[in-house]
Design a protein around this motif. Structure first.
Motif, PDB file in Angstrom:
ATOM      1  N   ARG A 221    -103.378 -98.024 -30.327  1.00  0.00           N
ATOM      2  CA  ARG A 221    -103.401 -96.667 -29.820  1.00  0.00           C
ATOM      3  C   ARG A 221    -103.641 -96.650 -28.306  1.00  0.00           C
ATOM      4  N   GLN A 222    -104.541 -97.509 -27.835  1.00  0.00           N
ATOM      5  CA  GLN A 222    -104.829 -97.485 -26.399  1.00  0.00           C
ATOM      6  C   GLN A 222    -103.636 -97.949 -25.561  1.00  0.00           C
ATOM      7  N   ASP A 223    -102.824 -98.846 -26.128  1.00  0.00           N
ATOM      8  CA  ASP A 223    -101.588 -99.234 -25.432  1.00  0.00           C
ATOM      9  C   ASP A 223    -100.661 -98.027 -25.322  1.00  0.00           C
ATOM     10  N   SER A 224    -100.617 -97.237 -26.379  1.00  0.00           N
ATOM     11  CA  SER A 224     -99.764 -96.044 -26.369  1.00  0.00           C
ATOM     12  C   SER A 224    -100.215 -95.079 -25.278  1.00  0.00           C
ATOM     13  N   VAL A 225    -101.515 -94.886 -25.162  1.00  0.00           N
ATOM     14  CA  VAL A 225    -102.021 -93.968 -24.134  1.00  0.00           C
ATOM     15  C   VAL A 225    -101.725 -94.537 -22.745  1.00  0.00           C
ATOM     16  N   LEU A 226    -101.912 -95.842 -22.568  1.00  0.00           N
ATOM     17  CA  LEU A 226    -101.604 -96.480 -21.279  1.00  0.00           C
ATOM     18  C   LEU A 226    -100.134 -96.279 -20.913  1.00  0.00           C
ATOM     19  N   ASN A 227     -99.248 -96.492 -21.882  1.00  0.00           N
ATOM     20  CA  ASN A 227     -97.817 -96.298 -21.618  1.00  0.00           C
ATOM     21  C   ASN A 227     -97.532 -94.856 -21.236  1.00  0.00           C
ATOM     22  N   GLY A 228     -98.177 -93.927 -21.935  1.00  0.00           N
ATOM     23  CA  GLY A 228     -97.970 -92.517 -21.616  1.00  0.00           C
ATOM     24  C   GLY A 228     -98.459 -92.181 -20.218  1.00  0.00           C
ATOM     25  N   LEU A 229     -99.596 -92.729 -19.846  1.00  0.00           N
ATOM     26  CA  LEU A 229    -100.130 -92.471 -18.502  1.00  0.00           C
ATOM     27  C   LEU A 229     -99.206 -93.061 -17.433  1.00  0.00           C
ATOM     28  N   ALA A 230     -98.639 -94.237 -17.716  1.00  0.00           N
ATOM     29  CA  ALA A 230     -97.716 -94.850 -16.757  1.00  0.00           C
ATOM     30  C   ALA A 230     -96.475 -93.978 -16.595  1.00  0.00           C
ATOM     31  N   ALA A 231     -96.011 -93.402 -17.690  1.00  0.00           N
ATOM     32  CA  ALA A 231     -94.828 -92.544 -17.624  1.00  0.00           C
ATOM     33  C   ALA A 231     -95.111 -91.284 -16.811  1.00  0.00           C
ATOM     34  N   ILE A 232     -96.311 -90.749 -16.963  1.00  0.00           N
ATOM     35  CA  ILE A 232     -96.679 -89.563 -16.179  1.00  0.00           C
ATOM     36  C   ILE A 232     -96.700 -89.903 -14.691  1.00  0.00           C
ATOM     37  N   ALA A 233     -97.308 -91.051 -14.368  1.00  0.00           N
ATOM     38  CA  ALA A 233     -97.423 -91.444 -12.953  1.00  0.00           C
ATOM     39  C   ALA A 233     -96.049 -91.661 -12.320  1.00  0.00           C
ATOM     40  N   ALA A 234     -95.091 -92.116 -13.140  1.00  0.00           N
ATOM     41  CA  ALA A 234     -93.769 -92.452 -12.602  1.00  0.00           C
ATOM     42  C   ALA A 234     -92.819 -91.260 -12.579  1.00  0.00           C
ATOM     43  N   ASP A 235     -93.248 -90.128 -13.128  1.00  0.00           N
ATOM     44  CA  ASP A 235     -92.359 -88.966 -13.261  1.00  0.00           C
ATOM     45  C   ASP A 235     -92.658 -87.972 -12.134  1.00  0.00           C
ATOM     46  N   PRO A 236     -91.689 -87.728 -11.260  1.00  0.00           N
ATOM     47  CA  PRO A 236     -91.938 -86.843 -10.118  1.00  0.00           C
ATOM     48  C   PRO A 236     -92.419 -85.449 -10.534  1.00  0.00           C
ATOM     49  N   ASP A 237     -92.001 -84.997 -11.704  1.00  0.00           N
ATOM     50  CA  ASP A 237     -92.408 -83.667 -12.161  1.00  0.00           C
ATOM     51  C   ASP A 237     -93.848 -83.642 -12.678  1.00  0.00           C
ATOM     52  N   LEU A 238     -94.384 -84.809 -12.981  1.00  0.00           N
ATOM     53  CA  LEU A 238     -95.693 -84.865 -13.636  1.00  0.00           C
ATOM     54  C   LEU A 238     -96.761 -85.509 -12.775  1.00  0.00           C
ATOM     55  N   ALA A 239     -96.341 -86.255 -11.761  1.00  0.00           N
ATOM     56  CA  ALA A 239     -97.288 -87.082 -11.015  1.00  0.00           C
ATOM     57  C   ALA A 239     -98.346 -86.258 -10.286  1.00  0.00           C
ATOM     58  N   ALA A 240     -98.094 -84.951 -10.117  1.00  0.00           N
ATOM     59  CA  ALA A 240     -99.090 -84.108  -9.456  1.00  0.00           C
ATOM     60  C   ALA A 240    -100.166 -83.621 -10.429  1.00  0.00           C
ATOM     61  N   ALA A 241     -99.992 -83.896 -11.717  1.00  0.00           N
ATOM     62  CA  ALA A 241    -100.921 -83.368 -12.718  1.00  0.00           C
ATOM     63  C   ALA A 241    -102.329 -83.901 -12.495  1.00  0.00           C
ATOM     64  N   ARG A 242    -103.285 -83.001 -12.456  1.00  0.00           N
ATOM     65  CA  ARG A 242    -104.673 -83.421 -12.290  1.00  0.00           C
ATOM     66  C   ARG A 242    -105.332 -83.683 -13.643  1.00  0.00           C
ATOM     67  N   TYR A 243    -104.875 -82.943 -14.640  1.00  0.00           N
ATOM     68  CA  TYR A 243    -105.498 -83.045 -15.969  1.00  0.00           C
ATOM     69  C   TYR A 243    -104.509 -83.558 -17.004  1.00  0.00           C
ATOM     70  N   VAL A 244    -105.022 -84.375 -17.918  1.00  0.00           N
ATOM     71  CA  VAL A 244    -104.221 -84.829 -19.060  1.00  0.00           C
ATOM     72  C   VAL A 244    -104.991 -84.532 -20.339  1.00  0.00           C
ATOM     73  N   LEU A 245    -104.287 -83.955 -21.302  1.00  0.00           N
ATOM     74  CA  LEU A 245    -104.868 -83.762 -22.628  1.00  0.00           C
ATOM     75  C   LEU A 245    -104.227 -84.769 -23.576  1.00  0.00           C
TER      76      LEU A 245
END
Lengths: 230, 230
Positions: A81-105
């Motif tokens: 599960r933690q690998d899944s969350v890490l992958n999701g966080l990496a995808a957010i960081a790499a996405d120009p539309d999402l990289a400004a997000a301050r909060y993640v649920l």
């Protein structure tokens, strides 16, 4: 304003539910569990979603993405599960539309009927300054703890059952999961990962309707809730 | 053989369920919760029942007694749950038909759908020599414990949620409740009372269908279970 992003963990096999459909795609009231989750998150103030799925299932989730009430995309999960969350966080960081997000649920797709109010309380706690905010419920059953010599009653008034979505400052959640990965820590949820960094976790009221669909009986209960809302 | 007696605690007001009917008389599938309980107990091997009710409600419970699958009678409960159990034990001791009972099962009337198998496992543990035997379930939620400085994750693999019926050697349960009354101990259930005497408690597998009907959502879930059996 920065978007509030949800990481929807939908990589579970659902073997305990029976059948060979991935759990998040199991239908409840004619729609996949994960679609219900996306609706609850959207109604509670989430702007965008990243759905973490098992590799190879992109086509199966295409309809979920197309029908999502908020912009959503899929990324592939990892072994744990933690690998899944890490992958999701990496995808957010790499996405120009999402990289400004301050909060993640971070949300379990199987908590399909999470009420908007629960999502809202988590987001409000984050906006109010919490680094981590999680929904919890009092424990109503008598609880015993198994010990080396038998078992003993635990003071349940101090216990809380944890639900999702769990909300975090995105940068802290990234650091926490990096720490968990680097040090190979065992944590049961994201809040515990952030705690390992030394941050406090704020508790907000959860809701029994945010039950996690794991076994057939949970699906039966979720169906009863849907009918009661009709 | 000595009869196996169940003490069915049915003195709760049910205020959390709404309405002004005592909880045990709330209907589920057209019959009172306590009637369902009596059926589960009877199917699992209980021979006789003593139903502990609030004073003044004998007429309201007359139909339950008349329709019980096993001989049943009502006695009046006291201010606290442990007073109710004490009164029930006194009634058993004073009843020529029951005084030979070696085992007593204490059951919450609100656990209406307790499967016969759970009752059977408790009785078998007693026949096998256990002084106290209780049904438990693993805890599936992540659990946090509120502490003086915040909260922390608890190792849930060691936790068990306790259900009823809880089975006991009748003489030990009498001694335990006498001790609780004399020393004004706070115990959350009968197993804890027996433990206060120093006896070990044997754990047997419970069943999620033995859920306790406390809130309207529980009644909704119980109705869904009944429908699934139809």
């Amino acid at each position: 304003m920065e978007p509030v992003v949800a990481l929807v963990v939908a990589a579970g096999s659902g073997s305990r539910l029976g059948g060979d459909i991935p759990k998040a795609l199991r239908e409840l009231d004619g729609r996949p569990l994960v679609s219900h989750s996306l609706e609850g998150l959207a109604a509670g103030g989430v702007d965008r979603a990243v759905i973490v799925i098992a590799p190879g299932l992109d086509d199966d989730f295409a309809g979920v993405v197309a029908g999502s009430p908020i912009p959503a995309r899929c990324v592939h999960g990892g072994a744990e599960r933690q690998d899944s969350v890490l992958n999701g966080l990496a995808a957010i960081a790499a996405d120009p539309d999402l990289a400004a997000a301050r909060y993640v649920l971070v949300h379990d797709a199987a908590r399909a009927l999470v009420p908007a109010d629960v999502v809202r309380r988590v987001i409000e706690a984050l906006i109010g300054g919490a680094v981590a905010a999680i929904p919890v419920l009092p424990v109503v059953d008598t609880i015993r703890e198994v010990t080396a010599t038998g078992s003993a009653t635990v003071d349940r008034s101090r216990l809380r059952a944890v639900q999702t979505p769990q909300g975090f400052s995105r940068d802290v959640l990234e650091l926490a999961h990096q720490l968990v990965a680097d040090q190979d820590l065992q944590v049961t949820d994201d809040a515990a990962a952030v705690e390992a960094l030394g941050y406090p976790v704020v508790l907000v009221p959860g809701d029994r309707e945010a039950l996690k669909v794991t076994e057939p009986l949970d699906l039966l209960f979720a169906e009863a809730i849907v009918r009661s809302h009709a």
